[in-house]
Design a protein around this motif. Structure first.
Motif, PDB file in Angstrom:
ATOM      1  N   VAL A   1       0.900  -0.922   0.265  1.00 52.17           N
ATOM      2  CA  VAL A   1       0.375  -0.245   0.273  1.00 52.17           C
ATOM      3  C   VAL A   1       1.050   1.345  -0.180  1.00 52.17           C
ATOM      4  O   VAL A   1       1.548   1.056   0.617  1.00 52.17           O
ATOM      5  CB  VAL A   1      -1.239   0.330   1.201  1.00 52.17           C
ATOM      6  N   ALA A   2       0.720   2.284  -0.604  1.00 57.36           N
ATOM      7  CA  ALA A   2       1.588   3.630  -0.659  1.00 57.36           C
ATOM      8  C   ALA A   2       0.624   4.686  -0.471  1.00 57.36           C
ATOM      9  O   ALA A   2      -0.631   4.725  -0.461  1.00 57.36           O
ATOM     10  CB  ALA A   2       1.548   3.847  -1.847  1.00 57.36           C
ATOM     11  N   VAL A   3       0.441   5.695   0.396  1.00 61.02           N
ATOM     12  CA  VAL A   3      -0.151   6.294   0.939  1.00 61.02           C
ATOM     13  C   VAL A   3       0.942   7.465   0.422  1.00 61.02           C
ATOM     14  O   VAL A   3       1.497   7.848   1.415  1.00 61.02           O
ATOM     15  CB  VAL A   3      -0.028   5.895   2.868  1.00 61.02           C
ATOM     16  N   VAL A   4      -0.069   9.167  -0.717  1.00 65.40           N
ATOM     17  CA  VAL A   4       0.215   9.802  -1.099  1.00 65.40           C
ATOM     18  C   VAL A   4       0.117  11.091  -0.450  1.00 65.40           C
ATOM     19  O   VAL A   4      -1.008  11.590  -0.020  1.00 65.40           O
ATOM     20  CB  VAL A   4      -0.238   9.780  -2.298  1.00 65.40           C
ATOM     21  N   GLY A   5       0.754  11.406   0.492  1.00 64.29           N
ATOM     22  CA  GLY A   5       0.514  13.095   1.567  1.00 64.29           C
ATOM     23  C   GLY A   5       1.340  12.656   2.798  1.00 64.29           C
ATOM     24  O   GLY A   5       1.221  11.801   3.364  1.00 64.29           O
ATOM     25  N   ALA A   6       2.000  13.656   3.337  1.00 64.95           N
ATOM     26  CA  ALA A   6       2.462  13.544   4.670  1.00 64.95           C
ATOM     27  C   ALA A   6       1.683  14.033   5.358  1.00 64.95           C
ATOM     28  O   ALA A   6       2.287  14.157   6.460  1.00 64.95           O
ATOM     29  CB  ALA A   6       3.775  13.605   4.957  1.00 64.95           C
ATOM     30  N   GLY A   7       0.861  14.485   5.368  1.00 62.86           N
ATOM     31  CA  GLY A   7       0.270  15.784   6.247  1.00 62.86           C
ATOM     32  C   GLY A   7      -0.699  14.904   7.589  1.00 62.86           C
ATOM     33  O   GLY A   7      -0.532  13.700   7.369  1.00 62.86           O
TER      34      GLY A   7
ATOM     35  N   THR B   1      -3.585  14.139   7.913  1.00 62.42           N
ATOM     36  CA  THR B   1      -4.156  12.597   6.834  1.00 62.42           C
ATOM     37  C   THR B   1      -3.992  11.308   6.909  1.00 62.42           C
ATOM     38  O   THR B   1      -3.977  10.713   7.344  1.00 62.42           O
ATOM     39  CB  THR B   1      -4.928  13.862   5.806  1.00 62.42           C
ATOM     40  N   GLY B   2      -2.590  11.941   5.909  1.00 64.07           N
ATOM     41  CA  GLY B   2      -1.743  11.088   5.114  1.00 64.07           C
ATOM     42  C   GLY B   2      -1.054  10.017   6.171  1.00 64.07           C
ATOM     43  O   GLY B   2      -1.321   9.079   6.170  1.00 64.07           O
ATOM     44  N   LEU B   3      -0.326  10.915   7.189  1.00 64.87           N
ATOM     45  CA  LEU B   3       0.527   9.176   8.627  1.00 64.87           C
ATOM     46  C   LEU B   3      -0.678   9.357   9.622  1.00 64.87           C
ATOM     47  O   LEU B   3      -0.320   8.026   9.123  1.00 64.87           O
ATOM     48  CB  LEU B   3       0.570  10.989   9.128  1.00 64.87           C
ATOM     49  N   SER B   4      -2.240   9.557   9.376  1.00 63.10           N
ATOM     50  CA  SER B   4      -2.982   8.869  10.669  1.00 63.10           C
ATOM     51  C   SER B   4      -3.297   7.842   9.401  1.00 63.10           C
ATOM     52  O   SER B   4      -3.772   7.162  10.269  1.00 63.10           O
ATOM     53  CB  SER B   4      -3.789  10.061  11.070  1.00 63.10           C
TER      54      SER B   4
ATOM     55  N   ASN C   1      -4.471   8.010  -1.431  1.00 63.63           N
ATOM     56  CA  ASN C   1      -4.107   9.458  -2.439  1.00 63.63           C
ATOM     57  C   ASN C   1      -4.823  10.586  -1.146  1.00 63.63           C
ATOM     58  O   ASN C   1      -6.125  10.522  -1.000  1.00 63.63           O
ATOM     59  CB  ASN C   1      -4.798   9.729  -3.546  1.00 63.63           C
ATOM     60  N   CYS C   2      -4.135  11.043  -0.072  1.00 63.08           N
ATOM     61  CA  CYS C   2      -3.893  11.924   0.707  1.00 63.08           C
ATOM     62  C   CYS C   2      -2.973  12.850   0.731  1.00 63.08           C
ATOM     63  O   CYS C   2      -2.652  13.720   1.034  1.00 63.08           O
ATOM     64  CB  CYS C   2      -3.701  11.079   2.079  1.00 63.08           C
ATOM     65  N   SER C   3      -3.424  13.645  -0.167  1.00 60.59           N
ATOM     66  CA  SER C   3      -2.407  14.896  -1.039  1.00 60.59           C
ATOM     67  C   SER C   3      -2.900  16.020  -1.185  1.00 60.59           C
ATOM     68  O   SER C   3      -2.285  17.035  -1.596  1.00 60.59           O
ATOM     69  CB  SER C   3      -2.238  14.035  -2.753  1.00 60.59           C
ATOM     70  N   GLY C   4      -4.184  15.772  -0.631  1.00 59.86           N
ATOM     71  CA  GLY C   4      -4.518  17.291  -0.567  1.00 59.86           C
ATOM     72  C   GLY C   4      -4.825  17.856  -1.821  1.00 59.86           C
ATOM     73  O   GLY C   4      -5.328  18.057  -2.396  1.00 59.86           O
ATOM     74  N   LEU C   5      -4.085  19.412  -1.618  1.00 62.85           N
ATOM     75  CA  LEU C   5      -4.633  19.725  -2.792  1.00 62.85           C
ATOM     76  C   LEU C   5      -3.910  19.805  -3.968  1.00 62.85           C
ATOM     77  O   LEU C   5      -4.165  19.983  -5.590  1.00 62.85           O
ATOM     78  CB  LEU C   5      -3.792  21.336  -2.809  1.00 62.85           C
ATOM     79  N   GLY C   6      -3.056  18.632  -4.299  1.00 61.96           N
ATOM     80  CA  GLY C   6      -2.164  17.570  -4.933  1.00 61.96           C
ATOM     81  C   GLY C   6      -3.463  17.337  -6.070  1.00 61.96           C
ATOM     82  O   GLY C   6      -2.839  16.861  -6.996  1.00 61.96           O
ATOM     83  N   SER C   7      -4.257  16.977  -5.481  1.00 63.16           N
ATOM     84  CA  SER C   7      -5.303  15.960  -6.409  1.00 63.16           C
ATOM     85  C   SER C   7      -6.149  16.780  -7.312  1.00 63.16           C
ATOM     86  O   SER C   7      -6.796  16.286  -7.999  1.00 63.16           O
ATOM     87  CB  SER C   7      -6.793  15.707  -5.035  1.00 63.16           C
ATOM     88  N   ARG C   8      -5.935  17.967  -7.332  1.00 61.99           N
ATOM     89  CA  ARG C   8      -6.194  18.399  -8.604  1.00 61.99           C
ATOM     90  C   ARG C   8      -5.580  18.216  -9.998  1.00 61.99           C
ATOM     91  O   ARG C   8      -6.330  18.023 -10.578  1.00 61.99           O
ATOM     92  CB  ARG C   8      -5.599  20.722  -8.532  1.00 61.99           C
ATOM     93  N   GLN C   9      -4.780  17.414 -10.022  1.00 65.89           N
ATOM     94  CA  GLN C   9      -3.014  16.720 -10.003  1.00 65.89           C
ATOM     95  C   GLN C   9      -3.415  15.597 -10.030  1.00 65.89           C
ATOM     96  O   GLN C   9      -4.046  15.094 -11.547  1.00 65.89           O
ATOM     97  CB  GLN C   9      -1.757  17.314 -10.263  1.00 65.89           C
TER      98      GLN C   9
ATOM     99  N   HIS D   1      -9.556  14.410  11.775  1.00 65.37           N
ATOM    100  CA  HIS D   1      -8.649  13.428  10.690  1.00 65.37           C
ATOM    101  C   HIS D   1      -7.898  11.480  11.697  1.00 65.37           C
ATOM    102  O   HIS D   1      -7.857  11.144  10.308  1.00 65.37           O
ATOM    103  CB  HIS D   1      -7.154  13.686  11.126  1.00 65.37           C
ATOM    104  N   TRP D   2      -9.007  11.838  12.351  1.00 65.97           N
ATOM    105  CA  TRP D   2      -8.255  10.290  13.009  1.00 65.97           C
ATOM    106  C   TRP D   2     -10.146   9.568  12.229  1.00 65.97           C
ATOM    107  O   TRP D   2      -9.878   8.075  11.640  1.00 65.97           O
ATOM    108  CB  TRP D   2      -8.187   9.487  14.832  1.00 65.97           C
ATOM    109  N   GLY D   3     -11.176   9.697  12.580  1.00 66.45           N
ATOM    110  CA  GLY D   3     -12.864   9.110  12.226  1.00 66.45           C
ATOM    111  C   GLY D   3     -12.819   9.003  10.738  1.00 66.45           C
ATOM    112  O   GLY D   3     -13.167   8.303  10.308  1.00 66.45           O
ATOM    113  N   THR D   4     -11.627  10.106   9.950  1.00 61.74           N
ATOM    114  CA  THR D   4     -11.888  10.287   8.983  1.00 61.74           C
ATOM    115  C   THR D   4     -11.102   9.240   8.288  1.00 61.74           C
ATOM    116  O   THR D   4     -10.999   8.268   7.393  1.00 61.74           O
ATOM    117  CB  THR D   4     -11.857  11.461   7.490  1.00 61.74           C
ATOM    118  N   ALA D   5      -9.757   8.950   8.732  1.00 56.80           N
ATOM    119  CA  ALA D   5      -8.825   7.782   8.742  1.00 56.80           C
ATOM    120  C   ALA D   5      -9.240   5.981   8.772  1.00 56.80           C
ATOM    121  O   ALA D   5      -9.090   4.919   7.875  1.00 56.80           O
ATOM    122  CB  ALA D   5      -7.356   7.742   9.544  1.00 56.80           C
ATOM    123  N   LEU D   6     -10.279   6.469   9.644  1.00 54.41           N
ATOM    124  CA  LEU D   6     -10.693   4.363  10.680  1.00 54.41           C
ATOM    125  C   LEU D   6     -11.889   4.095   8.921  1.00 54.41           C
ATOM    126  O   LEU D   6     -11.406   3.297   8.665  1.00 54.41           O
ATOM    127  CB  LEU D   6     -11.654   5.021  11.616  1.00 54.41           C
TER     128      LEU D   6
END
Length: 341
Positions: free
Chosen positions: A6-12, A14-17, A181-189, A314-319
């Motif tokens: 599994v690749a998690v893209v984004g380290a804010g 949202t991504g880390l949790s 995909n936890c890339s936030g604004l990066g999801s535009r691209q 963040h933890w609720g949506t991560a679940l």
């Protein structure tokens, strides 16, 4: 299939949790967090990190309340544990004040925070321009401290950290079986999502250790949030503004607004400016998608678009993202179910 990569893209936050939640809840998964920026250089590092949720217009209130409750309960347990200092999570009490009586005097999250009540007349005397207020105790994360703690927990759970800028999710195929995909604004691209846009936030970090209570104007635009090492003063809400450079005039205006609520802040020192771009859309995107290209298949779980509410839920949506990932994992391990991804 034995181990699912599994690749998690984004380290804010949202991504880390999400990475930590996957590592702890889904067996036989290897998790790699991939981002071009890690703490202290993410958008989440700029966030005030206080748990006061805002409402997402296209998400049922009960679902939002569940996200907030799961997040609050988890962070309350951390704040009550020996890990509180390392995690940078603590309780903070204070007031939310209004210039006119709000339509909804008791918000949907009132029974999740601690000790929620209407402010007394004596308390309101501190704020002569305001006629109504709410007092309660909530939680605050020291953003960069909490992110570093999450990153450490991901590594301890067997997760890997990779610094790399992803331009296209297909770059991750065939090295990974599923992408989150936890890339936030990066999801535009990365996801072609033009519904997500920046809302620029400028704030100040100041030294004012005598300020112990948070103060938040009901509009959410002016706030004073005391933390462990500094007090956060804000803020701005500039839609569609991509500028990451601090504006000196805005900083003066923020300080003036906050001093009007808490005059003792005129004695604050060591004033530092911070700017972040909140990833806003009508609601958090929590959704599975199967990308298909030239006969190749790449399952994706999208988890982004929290706006200014990321720390609050963040933890609720991560679940929830982990539940969606679990469905993808199950489908991969049951080949006849591939069409159901």
């Amino acid at each position: 299939m034995d181990t699912v990569r599994v690749a998690v893209v984004g380290a804010g936050v949202t991504g880390l949790s999400t990475a930590l939640c996957i590592s702890k809840s889904i067996p036989r998964c290897s998790v790699t967090v991939i981002s071009d920026k890690f703490t202290p250089d993410t958008t989440s590092d700029v966030a005030a990190g206080i748990l006061i949720p805002h409402a997402y217009e296209d998400t049922p209130i009960q679902e939002q309340k569940q996200w907030f409750r799961e997040t609050f309960n988890r962070l309350f347990a951390i704040a009550s544990s020996a890990e509180a200092r390392e995690a940078g999570v603590h309780l903070v009490s204070g007031w939310q004040i209004f210039r006119s009586v709000p339509t909804v005097e008791v918000p949907f999250w009132a029974d999740v925070v601690l000790g929620f009540r209407k402010m007394t007349e004596a308390e309101l005397k501190k704020f002569p321009q305001h006629v109504f207020g709410q007092a309660f105790t909530t939680l605050k994360c020291e953003s960069s401290v909490y992110l570093a703690w999450l990153e450490k927990r991901v590594k301890e759970s067997g997760g890997l950290i990779l610094t790399r800028r992803i331009e296209d999710l297909w770059e991750l195929h065939p090295f990974f079986d599923i992408v989150v995909n936890c890339s936030g604004l990066g999801s535009r691209q990365l996801a072609g999502d033009l519904e997500i846009f920046p809302v620029r936030g400028q704030l100040l970090k100041v030294q004012a250790p005598w300020v112990k209570h948070f103060i938040r104007d009901g509009s959410g635009l002016t706030y004073i949030y005391p933390g462990i090492s500094s007090v956060t003063l804000g803020g701005t809400r500039q839609k569609g503004d991509w500028n990451l450079s601090p504006d000196a005039e805005i900083s003066r205006e923020i300080l003036s607004r906050c001093c009007a609520l808490e005059p003792s802040l005129r004695g604050a020192c060591d004033i530092r400016e911070r700017v972040g771009l909140r990833p806003f859309r009508a609601g958090v995107r929590l959704q599975k998608e199967l990308l298909v290209q030239d006969g190749r298949r790449l399952p994706v779980v999208h988890h982004y678009g929290h706006g200014s509410g990321g720390f609050s839920v963040h933890w609720g949506t991560a679940l929830e993202a982990s539940r969606l990932l679990s469905e993808c994992v199950q489908a991969l391990r049951t080949p006849t179910s591939k069409s159901k991804l």
